[in-house]
Design a protein around this motif. Structure first.
Motif, short mmCIF file in Angstrom:
data_model
loop_
_atom_site.label_atom_id
_atom_site.label_comp_id
_atom_site.label_asym_id
_atom_site.label_seq_id
_atom_site.Cartn_x
_atom_site.Cartn_y
_atom_site.Cartn_z
N VAL A 60 0.84 -1.36 0.02
CA VAL A 60 -0.06 -0.09 -0.11
C VAL A 60 0.89 1.26 -0.21
N ASP A 61 2.04 1.38 0.81
CA ASP A 61 2.73 2.34 0.87
C ASP A 61 3.46 2.81 -0.55
N GLY A 62 3.76 1.73 -0.95
CA GLY A 62 4.49 1.75 -2.43
C GLY A 62 3.58 2.40 -3.45
N GLN A 63 2.22 1.79 -3.53
CA GLN A 63 1.61 2.18 -4.48
C GLN A 63 0.98 3.57 -4.13
N GLN A 64 0.82 4.19 -3.18
CA GLN A 64 0.75 5.68 -2.79
C GLN A 64 1.59 6.34 -3.08
N ARG A 65 2.89 5.92 -2.94
CA ARG A 65 4.23 6.66 -3.35
C ARG A 65 4.11 6.88 -4.95
N ARG A 66 3.79 5.83 -5.66
CA ARG A 66 3.83 5.90 -6.99
C ARG A 66 2.71 6.82 -7.47
N MET A 67 1.73 6.84 -6.75
CA MET A 67 0.77 8.04 -7.22
C MET A 67 1.23 9.36 -6.75
N ASP A 69 4.30 10.41 -6.85
CA ASP A 69 5.39 10.65 -7.89
C ASP A 69 4.66 10.90 -9.14
N GLY A 70 3.58 10.74 -9.58
CA GLY A 70 2.93 10.64 -10.62
C GLY A 70 3.04 9.35 -11.62
N ASP A 71 3.52 8.39 -10.85
CA ASP A 71 3.92 7.16 -11.97
C ASP A 71 2.46 6.16 -11.81
N ARG A 72 1.58 6.65 -11.21
CA ARG A 72 0.16 5.82 -11.41
C ARG A 72 -0.98 6.85 -11.00
N PRO A 73 -2.09 6.65 -11.88
CA PRO A 73 -3.03 7.63 -11.42
C PRO A 73 -3.92 7.33 -10.26
N TYR A 74 -4.11 8.26 -9.61
CA TYR A 74 -5.13 8.11 -8.06
C TYR A 74 -5.90 6.77 -8.25
N ALA A 75 -5.86 6.08 -7.09
CA ALA A 75 -6.76 5.01 -6.91
C ALA A 75 -7.25 4.90 -5.61
N GLU A 83 -5.67 -4.88 -4.04
CA GLU A 83 -4.68 -5.42 -4.74
C GLU A 83 -3.53 -6.06 -3.76
N ALA A 84 -3.50 -5.57 -2.81
CA ALA A 84 -2.42 -6.03 -1.80
C ALA A 84 -3.05 -7.07 -1.14
N ALA A 85 -4.46 -7.57 -1.06
CA ALA A 85 -4.84 -8.75 -0.36
C ALA A 85 -4.51 -9.97 -1.48
N VAL A 86 -4.54 -9.72 -3.11
CA VAL A 86 -4.28 -10.59 -3.86
C VAL A 86 -2.71 -10.73 -3.63
N ALA A 87 -2.02 -9.68 -3.99
CA ALA A 87 -0.39 -9.85 -3.83
C ALA A 87 -0.06 -10.57 -2.61
N GLN A 162 -8.16 13.58 -4.42
CA GLN A 162 -7.81 12.53 -5.45
C GLN A 162 -6.08 12.45 -5.20
N ALA A 163 -5.88 12.44 -3.98
CA ALA A 163 -4.48 12.51 -3.71
C ALA A 163 -4.32 11.90 -2.40
N TYR A 164 -3.07 11.56 -1.83
CA TYR A 164 -2.65 11.07 -0.58
C TYR A 164 -1.77 12.03 0.25
N LYS A 165 -2.08 12.14 1.45
CA LYS A 165 -1.24 12.90 2.31
C LYS A 165 0.15 12.10 2.27
N PRO A 166 1.34 13.03 2.23
CA PRO A 166 1.35 14.42 2.63
C PRO A 166 1.18 15.20 1.43
N ALA A 167 0.47 15.06 0.49
CA ALA A 167 0.07 15.94 -0.52
C ALA A 167 -0.55 17.41 0.15
N ALA A 168 -0.09 18.36 -0.27
CA ALA A 168 -0.73 19.64 0.36
C ALA A 168 -2.25 19.84 0.04
N ALA A 169 -2.79 19.12 -1.16
CA ALA A 169 -4.14 19.40 -1.43
C ALA A 169 -4.93 18.61 -0.39
N VAL A 170 -4.63 17.40 0.42
CA VAL A 170 -5.15 16.77 1.43
C VAL A 170 -5.41 17.75 2.57
#
Length: 239
Positions: A60-67, A69-75, A83-87, A162-170
């Motif tokens: 989860v931390d890795g996917q939020q970091r990707r979001m 960083d702009g490497d993955r759209p927000y989910a 996804e984590a449960a399956v992984a 449509q973001a995760y902390k620590p993004a300022a928008a949150v």
């Protein structure tokens, strides 16, 4: 943590208190651990679920970091948790078809509050606006609050930004909801990284010690550092 770190300053004057939820108000790792024991097949090699809890949180931390960083759209967190449960099922040698990922995600949202969360929140709410600000999706946050018995004046999900902390928008969600300048809001969290994000938008900060979380680094300077939410309520002068 010492009783009073040298850089702790006087109690800030604020109009609203904003709380992180996951880890700060509820025991997230404990809830995930219980969910894994409830939902994963009991046969096979799964005996110690703690490595799986770490795997879940690392994913989860890795996917939020990707979001961020702009490497993955927000989910939403519901999506990432599934996804984590399956992984983690695959990582533990369990066939994905043998795991009810949706049931596991729902079970992992039944998070118990820390012993002081409900009582201290009630005390603080008698004097200040209390606002939840969580990376959890709207639906997940509703279920978490209901299970834990947490009552807020407002409960805000990072999904609205449509973001995760620590993004300022949150953090701006809380500033806008409170209707006052950021320096009149106190952000409370067990995670130093969360408080650094709040500081970046001008909010005041309070670190609360929990069995889980991210402790302050040597260079961190927060307005308050407390060992419990009851201590925070005392420091804020709440009845």
């Amino acid at each position: 943590m010492s009783d009073a770190r040298e850089h702790t300053v006087s109690v800030p004057v604020v109009d609203a208190v904003v709380f992180d939820v996951l880890g700060t108000m509820v025991d997230e790792p404990g809830g995930i651990s219980r969910a894994l024991r409830e939902v994963l097949p009991t046969s096979g090699a799964v005996r110690d679920v703690e490595p799986l809890v770490r795997h879940w949180q690392h994913y989860v931390d890795g996917q939020q970091r990707r979001m961020r960083d702009g490497d993955r759209p927000y989910a939403r967190t519901d999506v990432v948790d599934r996804e984590a449960a399956v992984a983690l099922a695959l990582a533990s040698g369990i066939e994905a078809a043998d795991v009810d990922a949706d049931a596991l995600v729902r079970a992992a949202q039944r998070l118990d509050p820390w012993p002081d969360s409900v009582s201290a929140l009630g005390r603080i709410a008698s004097r200040f606006q209390v606002i939840a600000l969580s990376n959890a999706s709207r639906a997940a946050l509703t279920r978490i609050n209901a299970h834990a018995g947490l009552r807020w004046h407002q409960a805000l999900s990072a999904q609205d930004a449509q973001a995760y902390k620590p993004a300022a928008a949150v953090y701006q969600l809380a500033v806008d909801a409170a209707g006052c300048p950021p320096e009149r809001l106190l952000m409370v969290a067990a995670h130093a990284w969360d408080l650094r994000g709040a500081q970046a938008v001008g909010m005041r900060t309070a670190h609360v010690e929990r069995p889980v979380g991210d402790p302050p680094a040597a260079g961190d300077v927060f307005d308050l550092e407390v060992t419990s939410l009851e201590e925070l309520a005392d420091r804020l002068g709440a009845d």
